[in-house]
Structures are given as C-alpha cells and as structure tokens.
Design a protein around this motif. Sequence first.
Motif, mmCIF file in Angstrom:
data_model
loop_
_atom_site.group_PDB
_atom_site.id
_atom_site.type_symbol
_atom_site.label_atom_id
_atom_site.label_comp_id
_atom_site.label_asym_id
_atom_site.label_seq_id
_atom_site.Cartn_x
_atom_site.Cartn_y
_atom_site.Cartn_z
ATOM 1 N N PHE A 2 38.507 10.023 35.153
ATOM 2 C CA PHE A 2 37.721 9.727 33.964
ATOM 3 C C PHE A 2 36.285 10.177 34.228
ATOM 4 O O PHE A 2 35.752 9.978 35.313
ATOM 5 N N ARG A 3 35.662 10.786 33.219
ATOM 6 C CA ARG A 3 34.273 11.240 33.348
ATOM 7 C C ARG A 3 33.487 10.793 32.116
ATOM 8 O O ARG A 3 33.972 10.908 30.996
ATOM 9 N N ILE A 4 32.290 10.301 32.358
ATOM 10 C CA ILE A 4 31.365 9.991 31.270
ATOM 11 C C ILE A 4 30.051 10.694 31.575
ATOM 12 O O ILE A 4 29.771 11.045 32.727
ATOM 13 N N SER A 5 29.245 10.888 30.555
ATOM 14 C CA SER A 5 27.921 11.454 30.777
ATOM 15 C C SER A 5 26.953 10.879 29.752
ATOM 16 O O SER A 5 27.359 10.414 28.691
ATOM 17 N N LYS A 6 25.700 10.900 30.127
ATOM 18 C CA LYS A 6 24.651 10.446 29.224
ATOM 19 C C LYS A 6 23.459 11.373 29.376
ATOM 20 O O LYS A 6 23.127 11.809 30.475
ATOM 21 N N GLU A 7 22.802 11.651 28.252
ATOM 22 C CA GLU A 7 21.712 12.614 28.174
ATOM 23 C C GLU A 7 20.381 11.880 28.024
ATOM 24 O O GLU A 7 20.283 10.902 27.288
ATOM 25 N N PHE A 8 19.366 12.399 28.728
ATOM 26 C CA PHE A 8 18.015 11.850 28.679
ATOM 27 C C PHE A 8 17.043 13.007 28.446
ATOM 28 O O PHE A 8 17.298 14.129 28.871
ATOM 29 N N ASP A 47 36.632 -3.755 31.715
ATOM 30 C CA ASP A 47 36.256 -3.531 30.320
ATOM 31 C C ASP A 47 36.751 -2.184 29.792
ATOM 32 O O ASP A 47 36.490 -1.829 28.637
ATOM 33 N N GLY A 48 37.423 -1.409 30.645
ATOM 34 C CA GLY A 48 37.924 -0.105 30.228
ATOM 35 C C GLY A 48 36.895 1.003 30.326
ATOM 36 O O GLY A 48 37.042 2.045 29.691
ATOM 37 N N PHE A 49 35.843 0.800 31.139
ATOM 38 C CA PHE A 49 34.768 1.775 31.305
ATOM 39 C C PHE A 49 34.768 2.350 32.712
ATOM 40 O O PHE A 49 35.136 1.664 33.669
ATOM 41 N N VAL A 50 34.273 3.594 32.838
ATOM 42 C CA VAL A 50 33.845 4.071 34.153
ATOM 43 C C VAL A 50 32.637 3.227 34.548
ATOM 44 O O VAL A 50 32.568 2.672 35.635
ATOM 45 N N ARG A 51 31.699 3.122 33.625
ATOM 46 C CA ARG A 51 30.534 2.240 33.739
ATOM 47 C C ARG A 51 29.970 2.114 32.333
ATOM 48 O O ARG A 51 29.973 3.067 31.568
ATOM 49 N N ASP A 52 29.503 0.934 31.985
ATOM 50 C CA ASP A 52 28.906 0.722 30.670
ATOM 51 C C ASP A 52 27.650 1.582 30.552
ATOM 52 O O ASP A 52 26.794 1.579 31.451
ATOM 53 N N HIS A 54 25.085 1.198 28.936
ATOM 54 C CA HIS A 54 23.874 0.369 28.977
ATOM 55 C C HIS A 54 23.350 0.225 30.408
ATOM 56 O O HIS A 54 22.140 0.081 30.626
ATOM 57 N N GLU A 55 24.244 0.280 31.389
ATOM 58 C CA GLU A 55 23.831 0.146 32.789
ATOM 59 C C GLU A 55 23.014 1.340 33.273
ATOM 60 O O GLU A 55 22.397 1.275 34.342
ATOM 61 N N LEU A 56 22.990 2.423 32.509
ATOM 62 C CA LEU A 56 22.241 3.612 32.895
ATOM 63 C C LEU A 56 20.793 3.584 32.411
ATOM 64 O O LEU A 56 20.027 4.509 32.661
ATOM 65 N N LYS A 57 20.412 2.505 31.743
ATOM 66 C CA LYS A 57 19.050 2.400 31.222
ATOM 67 C C LYS A 57 17.972 2.546 32.302
ATOM 68 O O LYS A 57 16.906 3.100 32.022
ATOM 69 N N PRO A 58 18.199 2.097 33.536
ATOM 70 C CA PRO A 58 17.163 2.307 34.548
ATOM 71 C C PRO A 58 16.792 3.781 34.750
ATOM 72 O O PRO A 58 15.646 4.086 35.096
ATOM 73 N N ARG A 96 22.277 4.315 43.064
ATOM 74 C CA ARG A 96 22.451 3.155 42.186
ATOM 75 C C ARG A 96 23.870 3.036 41.642
ATOM 76 O O ARG A 96 24.363 1.937 41.433
ATOM 77 N N TRP A 97 24.488 4.179 41.378
ATOM 78 C CA TRP A 97 25.819 4.200 40.778
ATOM 79 C C TRP A 97 26.705 5.136 41.602
ATOM 80 O O TRP A 97 26.627 6.363 41.474
ATOM 81 N N PRO A 98 27.561 4.574 42.442
ATOM 82 C CA PRO A 98 28.390 5.405 43.332
ATOM 83 C C PRO A 98 29.289 6.390 42.584
ATOM 84 O O PRO A 98 29.716 7.385 43.154
ATOM 85 N N GLU A 99 29.543 6.136 41.322
ATOM 86 C CA GLU A 99 30.411 7.021 40.540
ATOM 87 C C GLU A 99 29.708 8.320 40.118
ATOM 88 O O GLU A 99 30.330 9.207 39.547
ATOM 89 N N THR A 100 28.415 8.434 40.385
ATOM 90 C CA THR A 100 27.681 9.635 40.000
ATOM 91 C C THR A 100 28.354 10.858 40.616
ATOM 92 O O THR A 100 28.556 10.926 41.822
ATOM 93 N N SER A 101 28.694 11.828 39.773
ATOM 94 C CA SER A 101 29.395 13.020 40.257
ATOM 95 C C SER A 101 28.603 14.305 40.046
ATOM 96 O O SER A 101 28.880 15.304 40.716
ATOM 97 N N ALA A 102 27.633 14.315 39.146
ATOM 98 C CA ALA A 102 26.838 15.509 38.903
ATOM 99 C C ALA A 102 25.629 15.159 38.046
ATOM 100 O O ALA A 102 25.652 14.162 37.311
ATOM 101 N N VAL A 103 24.627 16.004 38.151
ATOM 102 C CA VAL A 103 23.468 15.933 37.257
ATOM 103 C C VAL A 103 23.112 17.358 36.862
ATOM 104 O O VAL A 103 23.066 18.259 37.706
#
Length: 117
Positions: A2-8, A47-52, A54-58, A96-103
């Motif tokens: 499973f992969r998720i991503s968030k843009e900043f 909860d069915g998430f890789v990570r919520d 909202h936890e990426l707000k930092p 902070r998040w061991p699941e980090t796979s790429a940036v």
Amino acid sequence: MFRISKEFHFSASHQLTHLPDDHQCARLHGHNYIVVVELASATLNDDGFVRDYHELKPLKTYIDDTFDHRHLNDVMEGHSTAENMARHFFDWCKARWPETSAVKVSETPKTWAEFRP
C-alpha cells in the motif's frame, strides 16, 4: 504494498554559487516548490490506513517554519538543489514515520527530483 502520498507547497529563493557565473542557477532566483512524501506498508493499521494523513501535519509545520519564504542557502547545508532537498526531507520524514519510502521535490511544473532508497 500500500502506498500513500501527500503534497506540500512553499516558495523560497536560492543560489547555486558553485556553478559558473554564466549558469542561470548561479544567479539569485526563486521557485514555488512542491514536496511530495510517499509512505508504503505491506499492511494497514486498525483504521485501514498506512498512516492517517493528519499525522503528516508536522511536515507542513516544518516546511512553513523553516523553508517557506526563506533563502535556502541560509537554511540548508550544502547545495540547495532539488536532489539534496529531496534527501533532506526524506531523512526528516523517515525519522518520524518509518513507512516513508520516497520524497519528490519539484522546482518547476516540468522538473522533479526524487530520493528513494
């Protein structure tokens, strides 16, 4: 997997002073940067998430406080290239998040640099 991503997003100036004087990136200039963090996991949490998300707000807070509307030569060690920024943000996220796979980091709509171990 499973992969998720968030843009900043952030805006900043920089200057690659190690380049020849006639190189456009040697001159002071700025970009509207996009940073995309990707997290991956073979399993999901309860909860069915890789990570919520909202936890990426930092990461948003870190970008806003440290990089947004700053001169990157003043806040980064080494050359402030998109490649080095991708590695910097990867290391920050992975701590902070061991699941980090790429940036990925974009300086322009047509260019991307990615760090993925």
